[in-house]
Motif scaffolding. Structure first.
Motif: not given
Length: 184
Positions: A139-149
């Motif tokens: 998904d669009a997360s990188r080094k930190d998780a993006g929003p759950v949606d």
């Protein structure tokens, strides 16, 4: 240092492998292949990119298995230089993360080389005939998780592969820590 894999080479054939898993068994590509496709991912125990989304990797793996997609994860990092990625630690992490799919150890890194794996995580989504259809991000997360949606790129692409045998033409590459290669 962050690494980005190349774009999908459609219909590239999945390389054969036979690797030991944290559950005490040895698996080949055919053992993990699903009726509707197969996802092989390169992950490791210590990469912050993997750690930030491991719950999503587990969720998507479980959801894909329900669609008839076989799933396996491979750790190929040099465990001598990165002891967190040792087979014993892989076994601990497989239990801690409650992985619903085999976690395989590529100690000599030959499988990672044949796949041309670049980073953790690196996702390879194959159709039922073993042709590559997805080499993109979770998904669009990188080094930190993006929003759950966030849009579930990997899940949506592999659902498409399971239903049609084809992956999306537009794919955004994964990003993660480079594979920790052994000095040769």
């Amino acid at each position: 240092m962050a690494a980005v894999p190349p774009v999908c080479e459609f219909n590239w054939s999945a390389p054969a492998f036979s690797l030991p898993a944290t559950d005490g068994k040895t698996y080949t590509f055919s053992d993990v292949a699903g009726e509707n496709g197969t996802l092989v991912m390169f992950i490791c125990n210590h990469c912050p990119y993997v750690l930030s989304v491991i719950d999503r990797i587990v969720r998507d793996g479980r959801d894909l298995q329900a669609l008839g997609v076989g799933v396996a994860a491979i750790c190929a990092n040099d465990a001598d230089a990165y002891p967190d990625d040792s087979f014993d630690n892989m076994t601990k992490k497989a239990r801690e993360w409650a992985l619903p799919f085999p976690y395989l150890h590529d100690a000599d890194q030959s499988v990672a080389h044949r796949f041309d794996a670049v980073c953790t995580p690196d996702f390879f989504g194959f159709n039922a005939q073993g042709g590559l259809q997805y080499r993109g991000r979770l998904d669009a997360s990188r080094k930190d998780a993006g929003p759950v949606d966030l849009k579930r790129d990997l899940f949506d692409a592999m659902r498409m592969v399971a239903q049609t045998g084809q992956g999306p033409q537009d794919q955004i590459p994964s990003m993660g820590c480079s594979i920790k290669w052994k000095d040769v």
